[in-house]
Design an enzyme around this catalytic site. Structure first.
Site, PDB file in Angstrom:
ATOM      1  N   ARG A  15       0.940  -0.109  -5.080  1.00 31.08           N
ATOM      2  CA  ARG A  15      -0.449   0.047  -5.497  1.00 31.08           C
ATOM      3  C   ARG A  15      -0.762   1.521  -5.765  1.00 31.08           C
ATOM      4  NH1 ARG A  15      -3.128  -3.109  -0.489  1.00 31.08           N
ATOM      5  NH2 ARG A  15      -1.270  -2.220   0.500  1.00 31.08           N
ATOM      6  N   LYS A  75      -2.429   3.478   1.349  1.00 32.97           N
ATOM      7  CA  LYS A  75      -1.915   3.361   2.702  1.00 32.97           C
ATOM      8  C   LYS A  75      -2.015   4.685   3.447  1.00 32.97           C
ATOM      9  CE  LYS A  75      -0.657   0.204   4.337  1.00 32.97           C
ATOM     10  NZ  LYS A  75      -1.463  -0.811   5.069  1.00 32.97           N
ATOM     11  N   TYR A  94      -6.728   3.263   3.680  1.00 31.74           N
ATOM     12  CA  TYR A  94      -6.532   2.410   4.844  1.00 31.74           C
ATOM     13  C   TYR A  94      -5.789   3.223   5.896  1.00 31.74           C
ATOM     14  CZ  TYR A  94      -7.761  -1.798   2.149  1.00 31.74           C
ATOM     15  OH  TYR A  94      -8.421  -2.729   1.397  1.00 31.74           O
ATOM     16  N   HIS A  96      -5.824   2.273   9.657  1.00 31.05           N
ATOM     17  CA  HIS A  96      -5.318   1.370  10.706  1.00 31.05           C
ATOM     18  C   HIS A  96      -4.786   2.164  11.900  1.00 31.05           C
ATOM     19  CE1 HIS A  96      -5.934  -2.179   8.293  1.00 31.05           C
ATOM     20  NE2 HIS A  96      -5.201  -1.693   7.307  1.00 31.05           N
ATOM     21  N   GLU A 118     -10.984   0.317   6.095  1.00 30.13           N
ATOM     22  CA  GLU A 118     -11.125  -0.922   6.863  1.00 30.13           C
ATOM     23  C   GLU A 118     -12.280  -0.916   7.850  1.00 30.13           C
ATOM     24  OE1 GLU A 118      -8.245   1.574   9.321  1.00 30.13           O
ATOM     25  OE2 GLU A 118      -8.597   1.198   7.190  1.00 30.13           O
ATOM     26  N   ASP A 270      -0.594  -4.996  10.638  1.00 25.29           N
ATOM     27  CA  ASP A 270      -1.028  -3.616  10.400  1.00 25.29           C
ATOM     28  C   ASP A 270      -2.050  -3.151  11.432  1.00 25.29           C
ATOM     29  OD1 ASP A 270      -3.133  -5.116   9.498  1.00 25.29           O
ATOM     30  OD2 ASP A 270      -3.118  -4.337   7.446  1.00 25.29           O
TER      31      ASP A 270
END
Length: 371
Positions: A15, A75, A94, A96, A118, A270
């Site tokens: 992505r 990411k 993101y 996480h 998120e 994740d």
């Protein structure tokens, strides 16, 4: 503002954090957008398309990190990227963090402003930047589960939807949120028998009202989960606590009792995973491992397998927030937007999201104090 978009380097991640339409909108407003050469290739977006939209191409990520005020990623930063980050630089991606102490500590030490897709949350409790990828991951979880149920991939040799005279697979979904809803929708459409387990009874009532087919809804508790996974052919972990580590709902003892060749797809990996036997994340290149005779699929970036769909679905939702950050500056944008404020996990050495601090036993500093 100078916005930087490096190429994603996490294994199997194709992505990209912006599309040409987003570049055009940002440059039209007077911002500069730096894109690493080849960043969009995995999503089928050519460098020429970014150029024609007004982007400035850079050959190396180091150039982008050195120049940009705001880094856009899909990411979390990888270890090789840590040294490129600088204090006060905004990283919007993101993160996480609750599932990864090493990452959290490294980013705290770098002193970045970490805004996590998120944990941006609207007043109704919805997670607008997590939703599109949860939709993709939920639908894909059934696809990959069906694949690994095939004998040639180590599974029981069961066709998910069965055929006349032979019943379809038993699919158990832990969690009835966005991932669970989309997983159930696809599994039911393929003809499987589906059980959704959730602690929220009104949500279960909603699922029964809107989903058609062989659907059973069950209230979540240890007893019901244990019973369900014993008869399951495919278990999909779809549990989410925003910004926090996922609870371990399926114990190793439960996995031992599952049928040989059954499959687990832990979409929550994740965030640390909701299956006790998922002790590590896997990659698209090597997606599964077998434990106690059960095939475990634990890829942490499932939507990366369908990058063109995922990139456009994600950037449709992230662009309005990117524009706020760029137009107003991050401080003014965060002060003006409660959803954006909830996205700030790290601020120049402080952990400003309580669930992350709690997960790693680190000091928590409320955002208002940190600013």
């Amino acid at each position: 503002m100078i916005i930087g978009v490096p190429r994603e380097i996490k294994p199997g991640e194709n992505r990209v954090a912006i599309v040409p339409a987003g570049v055009e909108e940002l440059t039209r407003r007077g911002h500069r957008v730096l894109v690493e050469e080849g960043a969009g290739r995995g999503s089928g977006i050519l460098d020429e398309e970014f150029l024609s939209a007004g982007a400035i191409l850079r050959k190396q990520a180091e150039e982008i990190y050195a120049e940009a005020d705001l880094i856009l990623k899909v990411k979390e930063p990888q270890p090789s990227e840590y040294p490129l980050l600088r204090r006060g630089q905004v990283v919007f991606t993101y993160l996480h963090l609750a599932a990864d102490r090493a990452l959290t500590v490294a980013l705290v030490e770098r002193g970045i402003v970490g805004i996590a897709y998120e944990t941006i949350q609207l007043p109704d409790g919805s997670l607008p930047l997590l939703t599109p990828m949860s939709e993709v991951a939920g639908r894909m979880s059934v696809q990959v589960g069906a694949q690994f149920l095939e004998k040639v991939h180590g599974g029981r040799g069961i066709l998910l939807g069965g055929v006349p005279g032979v019943p379809g697979a038993e699919v158990v979904i832990l969690g009835g949120g966005t991932v669970g809803f989309n997983a159930a929708r696809i599994a039911l459409g393929m003809g499987a028998h589906v059980t959704v387990i959730d602690s929220n009874v009104p949500r279960l009532r909603f699922l029964e009202e809107v989903l058609q087919g062989n659907l059973i809804t069950v209230v979540s508790n240890r007893y019901n989960i244990d019973r369900a996974v014993r008869y399951a052919d495919l278990v999909i972990g779809a549990v989410l606590i925003p910004g926090a580590r996922a609870p371990r709902l399926v114990t190793e003892e439960m996995v031992r009792a599952m049928k040989e060749g059954s499959v687990i797809v832990d979409v929550a990996v994740d965030q640390g995973g909701c299956i006790e036997t998922v002790d590590r994340a896997t990659t698209h290149d090597d997606p599964v491992f077998v434990k106690h005779g059960v095939v475990h699929y634990a890829v942490a970036n499932i939507p990366g397998a369908v990058p063109r769909t995922s990139t456009y679905a994600l950037t449709n939702c992230t662009l309005p927030y990117v524009l706020e950050l760029a137009d107003k500056g991050w401080k003014a944008a965060v002060r003006a937007s409660r959803p954006l404020a909830l996205g700030v996990n790290l601020l120049e050495g402080s952990v400003t999201y309580e669930a992350v601090a709690r997960a790693h036993d680190l000091p928590y500093v409320p955002l208002a104090e940190a600013m």
